[in-house]
Design an enzyme around this catalytic site. Structure first.
Site, mmCIF file in Angstrom:
data_model
loop_
_atom_site.group_PDB
_atom_site.id
_atom_site.type_symbol
_atom_site.label_atom_id
_atom_site.label_comp_id
_atom_site.label_asym_id
_atom_site.label_seq_id
_atom_site.Cartn_x
_atom_site.Cartn_y
_atom_site.Cartn_z
ATOM 1 N N GLU A 1 -0.169 36.060 -52.054
ATOM 2 C CA GLU A 1 -1.347 36.863 -52.445
ATOM 3 C C GLU A 1 -0.962 38.117 -53.246
ATOM 4 O O GLU A 1 -1.378 39.230 -52.921
ATOM 5 C CB GLU A 1 -2.146 37.269 -51.194
ATOM 6 C CG GLU A 1 -2.728 36.086 -50.472
ATOM 7 C CD GLU A 1 -3.731 36.438 -49.366
ATOM 8 O OE1 GLU A 1 -3.822 37.603 -48.970
ATOM 9 O OE2 GLU A 1 -4.428 35.511 -48.909
ATOM 10 N N GLU B 1 -3.880 28.535 -47.340
ATOM 11 C CA GLU B 1 -4.524 29.317 -46.274
ATOM 12 C C GLU B 1 -6.015 29.002 -46.312
ATOM 13 O O GLU B 1 -6.691 29.313 -47.298
ATOM 14 C CB GLU B 1 -4.318 30.822 -46.457
ATOM 15 C CG GLU B 1 -2.932 31.296 -46.079
ATOM 16 C CD GLU B 1 -2.796 32.805 -46.069
ATOM 17 O OE1 GLU B 1 -3.750 33.510 -45.698
ATOM 18 O OE2 GLU B 1 -1.693 33.279 -46.450
HETATM 19 O O1 AHR Z 1 -3.615 34.548 -42.422
HETATM 20 C C1 AHR Z 1 -3.786 35.931 -42.307
HETATM 21 C C2 AHR Z 1 -3.540 36.657 -43.620
HETATM 22 O O2 AHR Z 1 -4.532 36.299 -44.536
HETATM 23 C C3 AHR Z 1 -2.264 36.345 -44.338
HETATM 24 O O3 AHR Z 1 -1.201 37.112 -43.895
HETATM 25 C C4 AHR Z 1 -2.596 36.697 -45.765
HETATM 26 O O4 AHR Z 1 -1.877 35.917 -46.682
HETATM 27 C C5 AHR Z 1 -4.082 36.488 -45.863
HETATM 28 O O5 AHR Z 1 -4.727 37.562 -46.418
#
Ligand code: AHR
Length: 490
Positions: free
Chosen positions: A172, A291
């Site tokens: 990210e 994610e």
């Molecule tokens: O999964 C929790 C967080 O969400 C992770 O660390 C990050 O990559 C995202 O913003």
């Protein structure tokens, strides 16, 4: 209400890459310490891993686990987590305001992943570090050469390489919360040079470049274009992240979240193809949705957690029935795009926005979202079939023409499996099936409840669980239900 589902077993979307059922363990909250690892726990194995947790993970059949972050990775020195544990530094962990003891690092985690029957998807730090550290880690993990980092691994007791095939180039990096946050151009150059070094070290690895951290980021679109223009020949996947929630308690709208996921996939794939065309390349960039989940329940309680604790109970969302229905719809959406989405990671796996929960020093239990993931992971393998569903639609504050029924059919080889969610609050749905003539329905598994807010807990672990529906003549999907129908050849 009635709906008609039509398939043709020769009309295939694509082969489902098993890695679509991946997950994620970050050094965050109680995911590692008190989650997968607790040497003083009665179920701990010879390395201190909790066998009770391991069993639940194995049941989920997760083929790949992303590690060690997440935001954590952007201020992580992988060397802190290798070798003699007595000498490992205790450090401030700035992404989650915690203390990292480094008791677990890549040496141990790669072993946990093997014991869990899975594979490691490793992220490198492109926040505070760069290409050199990343290539050293590739050498440490994967090489058999008589050179410094491969020798260091041997010295630490691992003669054989870990064989990590899949690597993420940071996390990210467009988010201003990210440690070492970068502009698209800054990240693109760094990712490109890091990718080159990593692949020179081990040409067999696959690389995931960071996409924007979500479809609502102002960077979305231009970020992907800039990164791919720079890195196209050196990377294999672009990452996608998205979390969904119901903060306004609007269930009808929340149940439509998968439409946002679908649009995000379509838009990102289009951008990849646009750059392919620009580059006159033969190669397709695939999508790594590494994610995805529901994340909002724990937001308020997390603000009260004191800084600088080891394994504080962060992001411990407790999921209810409607969350399970949304996760079911999100899985159906990923399957519908399996020709492009080759990797997806349910974020995360244990304690942190997770299907599996533990008491530190105590019991384990599974959340509502465990079930659609489990049944999809076990039964949703093979080929996804184009599944046409004719049904009514509804409108919400943020979504128009939301189909009442979300569905996908998977050809498992010896039979087919239909996954379907009925989003209607009050109407059951009678299914008419077309193209299923060669098959016989053998089971119908349902997850539903009159109370959409019902959750499991350590004391009531089975408050929400799927049940087997009796098979009679008609196939009925209950209002607000997740369903799995299994068919075998007649
Ligand atoms: O999964 C929790 C967080 O969400 C992770 O660390 C990050 O990559 C995202 O913003």
């Amino acid at each position: 209400m009635k709906a008609k589902i039509t398939i043709n077993t020769s009309n295939i979307i694509g082969d489902i890459d098993p890695r679509i059922y991946g997950s994620f363990i970050e050094h965050l909250g109680r995911a590692v310490y008190g989650g997968i690892y607790e040497p003083s726990h009665e179920s701990a194995d010879d390395m201190g891993f909790r066998k009770d947790v391991m069993e639940l993970v194995k049941t989920l059949n997760v083929p790949v686990v992303r590690y060690p972050g997440g935001n954590f990775v952007s201020n992580y020195n992988w060397e802190d987590g290798i070798g003699d544990r007595a000498k490992r530094p205790r450090k401030l962990e700035l992404a989650w305001n915690s203390i990292e003891t480094n008791e677990i690092g890549v040496d141990e985690f790669q072993e946990w992943v093997k014991r869990a029957g899975s594979e490691l998807m490793m992220a490198v730090n492109l926040g505070t570090r760069g290409a050199e550290d990343a290539r050293n880690l590739v050498e440490y993990c994967n090489l058999e050469t008589d050179t410094y980092y491969a020798d260091l691994r041997r010295k630490n007791g691992f003669e054989k390489p870990f064989g990590v095939k899949l690597w993420c180039l940071g996390n990210e990096m467009d988010g201003d919360w990210q440690i070492g946050h970068k502009t698209a151009q800054e990240y693109a150059r760094l990712a490109c040079e890091t990718a080159k070094l990593m692949k020179l070290t081990d040409p067999t690895i696959e690389l995931v470049a960071c996409g924007s951290s979500g479809p609502l980021m102002p960077t979305f679109g231009e970020w992907e274009r800039t990164v791919l223009r720079e890195c196209y020949d050196h990377v294999d996947y672009v990452s996608m992240h998205s979390y969904y929630g119901n903060p306004d308690n609007d269930t009808a709208d929340f149940l439509a979240s998968s439409m946002d996921m679908e649009q995000f996939i379509i838009d990102t794939a289009k951008i990849c193809d646009e750059i392919k065309e620009e580059k006159k390349s033969d190669k397709d960039i695939m999508l790594s949705f590494d994610e995805w989940n529901i994340w909002f329940h724990s937001n308020e309680q997390d603000k009260k957690i004191e800084h600088w604790q080891v394994a504080p109970p962060l992001l411990e969302d407790i999921y209810n029935v409607e969350d399970a229905l949304v996760v079911g719809c999100l899985l159906i959406t990923l399957l519908r795009h399996c020709d492009r989405v080759k990797i997806a990671c349910l974020a995360q796996l244990v304690n942190v926005i997770a299907p599996i929960m533990t008491e530190t020093g105590g019991r384990t239990w599974v959340q509502t979202i465990y079930y659609p993931f489990l049944y999809s992971s076990v039964n949703g393998r093979g080929k996804a079939l184009r599944t046409v569903c004719e049904c009514g639609t509804y409108n919400t504050k943020n979504h128009s023409n939301v189909p009442f029924i979300e569905s996908i059919t998977v050809d498992n080889g010896s039979g087919i499996t239909l996954f379907a969610v009925n989003r209607s609050s009050d109407e059951s749905c009678e299914l008419e099936l077309s193209g299923f003539e060669a098959y016989r329905l053998v089971s119908h598994t349902v997850l539903t409840n009159d109370d959409m807010k019902l959750c499991n807990s350590v004391n009531e672990p089975d408050a929400v669980a799927p049940v087997q529906q009796e098979i009679s003549g008609d196939i009925i999907l209950a209002p607000r239900s997740w369903n799995m129908l299994k068919f075998t050849l007649k």
